[in-house]
Design a protein around this motif. Structure first.
Motif, PDB file in Angstrom:
ATOM      1  N   VAL A 169      19.684   8.924 -18.606  1.00  0.00           N
ATOM      2  CA  VAL A 169      19.124  10.147 -19.184  1.00  0.00           C
ATOM      3  C   VAL A 169      20.187  10.799 -20.052  1.00  0.00           C
ATOM      4  O   VAL A 169      21.365  10.832 -19.681  1.00  0.00           O
ATOM      5  N   LEU A 178      20.878  14.479 -21.591  1.00  0.00           N
ATOM      6  CA  LEU A 178      20.570  15.903 -21.731  1.00  0.00           C
ATOM      7  C   LEU A 178      21.345  16.431 -22.924  1.00  0.00           C
ATOM      8  O   LEU A 178      22.568  16.339 -22.969  1.00  0.00           O
ATOM      9  N   ASN A 216      11.444  16.645 -26.505  1.00  0.00           N
ATOM     10  CA  ASN A 216      11.267  15.850 -25.288  1.00  0.00           C
ATOM     11  C   ASN A 216      10.919  14.436 -25.733  1.00  0.00           C
ATOM     12  O   ASN A 216       9.789  14.154 -26.115  1.00  0.00           O
ATOM     13  N   VAL A 260      14.948   8.938 -21.270  1.00  0.00           N
ATOM     14  CA  VAL A 260      14.661  10.336 -21.576  1.00  0.00           C
ATOM     15  C   VAL A 260      15.825  10.941 -22.352  1.00  0.00           C
ATOM     16  O   VAL A 260      16.996  10.810 -21.968  1.00  0.00           O
ATOM     17  N   VAL A 303      16.367  14.823 -23.982  1.00  0.00           N
ATOM     18  CA  VAL A 303      15.662  16.101 -23.953  1.00  0.00           C
ATOM     19  C   VAL A 303      16.633  17.245 -24.211  1.00  0.00           C
ATOM     20  O   VAL A 303      17.817  17.165 -23.862  1.00  0.00           O
ATOM     21  N   SER A 352      14.410  22.424 -19.099  1.00  0.00           N
ATOM     22  CA  SER A 352      14.052  21.012 -19.148  1.00  0.00           C
ATOM     23  C   SER A 352      14.029  20.472 -17.716  1.00  0.00           C
ATOM     24  O   SER A 352      15.050  20.512 -17.017  1.00  0.00           O
ATOM     25  N   GLU A 353      12.868  19.985 -17.297  1.00  0.00           N
ATOM     26  CA  GLU A 353      12.738  19.378 -15.966  1.00  0.00           C
ATOM     27  C   GLU A 353      12.596  17.867 -16.130  1.00  0.00           C
ATOM     28  O   GLU A 353      11.695  17.392 -16.812  1.00  0.00           O
ATOM     29  N   VAL A 354      13.513  17.135 -15.506  1.00  0.00           N
ATOM     30  CA  VAL A 354      13.448  15.676 -15.510  1.00  0.00           C
ATOM     31  C   VAL A 354      13.124  15.221 -14.095  1.00  0.00           C
ATOM     32  O   VAL A 354      13.834  15.555 -13.146  1.00  0.00           O
ATOM     33  N   THR A 395      10.184   7.678 -14.735  1.00  0.00           N
ATOM     34  CA  THR A 395      10.941   8.910 -14.965  1.00  0.00           C
ATOM     35  C   THR A 395      10.347   9.652 -16.167  1.00  0.00           C
ATOM     36  O   THR A 395      10.155   9.057 -17.226  1.00  0.00           O
ATOM     37  N   ALA A 409       9.908  13.733 -18.280  1.00  0.00           N
ATOM     38  CA  ALA A 409      10.531  15.037 -18.534  1.00  0.00           C
ATOM     39  C   ALA A 409       9.498  16.006 -19.082  1.00  0.00           C
ATOM     40  O   ALA A 409       8.525  15.608 -19.735  1.00  0.00           O
ATOM     41  N   ASN A 422       9.504  20.171 -20.803  1.00  0.00           N
ATOM     42  CA  ASN A 422      10.133  21.446 -21.133  1.00  0.00           C
ATOM     43  C   ASN A 422       9.186  22.571 -20.743  1.00  0.00           C
ATOM     44  O   ASN A 422       8.028  22.591 -21.173  1.00  0.00           O
TER      45      ASN A 422
END
Length: 583
Positions: free
Chosen positions: A298, A300, A309, A321, A323, A333-335, A351, A353, A355
């Motif tokens: 991932v 971020l 996203n 991902v 994001v 941001s939720e992953v 997986t 993600a 926002n």
């Protein structure tokens, strides 16, 4: 809690002298049963908070959520620390494994409420929010590495030095408390002491979740930091390539048995769609994604204040991902990490993600509102102190030539600053566009308060004057159109100077008809110029400023702005006649 340092005291002295979450948040995924191979781990991230404890105003306090039938943007108010805290708690509810990350620029370029106290209130607020990990952004270096280490470890500021020294202040300060620093660790994998090669802070962090699940985090900041931060802020430091650094530490994590890896990168890009889209993504993130090892699951992002996203193919062709959550606490941001206990790695296919907008329709967290109220009390009447008035909005929006009314005013203020006149009268003033952080609106009555003026220039840079040859001034003007990393022309605000520039002319020869106070620029003559120390030390890749001699450092740029407002009230927007654009 520290007493205000000399810089803080100067800031205060100049002012004294003159609906429901349910619709926005996806349902929580139940914790995995012991027999299930996939274990769900929630990763929450936000970036570029910049000390926005109170809800940000204007366009910087909204998120576009759609488009109306007439084509108009549909926006919602977003941000504010008390609302951010409430949303974080709601997202974590019911989650067994949850981890929260701040992806850089948590502090720096902050509103007065945070900046007047060296951003200690922002760190305290994020301690209350249960942030688990921070990564340095470029603005974490605004006051130098010693101050960054104090932010991490706590302690008091020694006036005039900014050193991390527990014995430099009384036992009890504001509110009877000492500043204890961040409860969460900061990462800085690609920031090293030049003399030793040792990283200034930890490079990686491994978080252990239930059932033995381990996730490794690597944190890096944009390698361009030395060109966008004052030279004194990064003196003695080396910033290595982001992707190369991530790949090196990812290999080390794998050697330690950690296969699930998240890179937190204070660098990013932008896109054309809404905050959860990935439309025509561009910027540094694309090159980074193409060079970062497939072992990293991932990415971020941060720094570019964009919401996106994406799932981008890594160098092995596997989607991962990527994001970013805008800025100022407006998005989270939720992953949803799918940790495979059989391999110890992340199942990329499972997986996802999302926002989430940090709306202001939820209850404000009382712990955060209490902290804000406490610091508002310490600040007293400073923010509401009247400096003068304006006759109309002073805005950052530029003309086709690249000229902005507010930039002109700030350049005028730098040129007029009495504190930098000691080595001879200043003939030219400059301001970099990135140093102008907010518009100055007329509403409701044209009166400009100190807090509003500070929002325009929140960096607390010092004004400085230098002597430059006319040839160096010409080089500065040409560098506006050949600025590595800027991605576009970077037009300076100017005072005492007029010129033309041609879109079609070759680089290095775009600028013509340069006049200094009405007289043609003499390439062999010396001129005294003024601006903030970030710019005149060569910031934003304006390296020709570094050729200047006989520097004289004066007061803070906000002091000069406040004095200029007081001396020229009511201040009208200046005519946009200093820069002419030619075909």
């Amino acid at each position: 809690m520290t007493k205000p340092s000399e810089r803080c005291k100067r800031l205060l002295a100049v002012a004294a002298a003159g609906g429901a979450l349910a619709a926005a948040v996806t349902a929580a995924v139940p914790a995995s049963a012991a027999s299930a191979p996939i274990q769900r781990i929630q990763l929450l991230a936000f970036n570029d908070f910049h000390g926005n404890l109170e809800p940000p105003s204007g366009s910087g306090g909204r998120i576009q959520t759609g488009t109306s039938s007439t084509g108009a943007a549909v926006n919602v108010d977003a941000g504010g620390a008390a609302y951010l805290s409430t949303h974080l708690k709601a997202l974590r509810a019911g989650e067994r494994d949850s981890f929260t990350v701040s992806s850089g620029d948590l502090i720096g370029a902050s509103p007065l409420l945070s900046a007047a106290f060296h951003d200690e209130p922002t760190i305290e607020a994020h301690n209350l929010m249960d942030v688990d990990l921070g990564v340095v952004g470029n603005h974490e270096f605004d006051e130098g590495v010693a101050e960054l280490l104090r932010i991490q470890k706590g302690g008091c500021i020694r006036d005039g030095e900014g050193a991390n020294n527990q014995n430099s202040c009384p036992a009890k300060d504001l509110g009877g408390k000492r500043f204890r620093g961040a409860d969460f660790p900061y990462l800085a994998a690609n920031v090293e002491y030049t003399a030793t090669g040792r990283t200034i802070l930890s490079a990686t962090h491994v978080e252990k979740f239930h059932q033995g699940a381990k996730v490794g985090f690597i944190g890096v900041v944009t390698k361009t930091t030395p060109s966008i931060v004052t030279a004194s802020g990064v003196a003695g430091l080396t910033f290595t390539d982001e992707a190369d650094t991530i790949n090196r530490y990812a290999a080390q994590l794998q050697a330690q048995g950690v296969q699930a890896i998240v890179a937190v990168i204070h660098e990013g890009g932008s896109q054309a769609g809404l905050y959860n889209a990935c439309s025509n993504l561009n910027g540094a993130v694309l090159d980074l994604n193409n060079r970062i090892s497939p072992s990293v699951d991932v990415l971020l992002n941060a720094h570019t204040h964009a919401g996106y996203n994406c799932k981008l193919n890594d160098p092995a062709g596997n989607p991962r991902v990527v994001v970013q959550g805008a800025s100022a606490g407006r998005l989270i941001s939720e992953v949803d990490l799918a940790f495979d206990r059989r391999t110890g790695d992340i199942n990329r296919a499972q997986t996802t993600a999302t926002n989430h907008v940090v709306t202001r329709t939820v209850p404000a967290d009382p712990a955060i509102t209490g902290l804000i109220a406490r610091y508002q009390g310490y600040l007293g009447p400073i923010a509401s102190r009247e400096l003068g008035s304006i006759s109309a909005d002073l805005v950052r929006a530029t003309s086709p030539a690249g000229e902005a009314p507010l930039s002109n005013v700030l350049a005028d203020a730098a040129k007029a600053d009495a504190s930098v006149q000691g080595n001879g009268p200043v003939e030219i003033g400059f301001i970099n566009p990135g140093g102008v952080r907010a518009d100055l609106p007329f509403a409701p009555d044209g009166v400009v308060q100190y807090g509003e003026a500070f929002s325009v220039q929140p960096f607390s840079n010092y004004n400085v004057s230098k002597t430059l040859k006319g040839s160096d001034l010409k080089a500065v003007l040409e560098q506006q159109f050949d600025n590595p990393g800027a991605g576009q022309n970077r037009i300076l605000g100017v005072s005492g100077l007029t010129y033309s520039w041609s879109d079609s002319a070759p680089k290095g020869s775009k600028v013509s008809n340069v006049l200094v106070n009405g007289q043609p620029l003499d390439l062999s003559r010396s001129y005294r110029v003024a601006g903030n120390n970030f710019l005149l030390e060569g910031g934003d890749n304006f390296t020709a400023f570094a050729q200047g001699t006989a520097p004289l450092y004066g007061g803070l740029d906000i002091e000069a702005f406040a004095s200029y407002l007081e001396a020229n009230s009511p201040l009208a927007p200046p005519a946009l006649d200093r820069i002419t654009r030619l075909p």
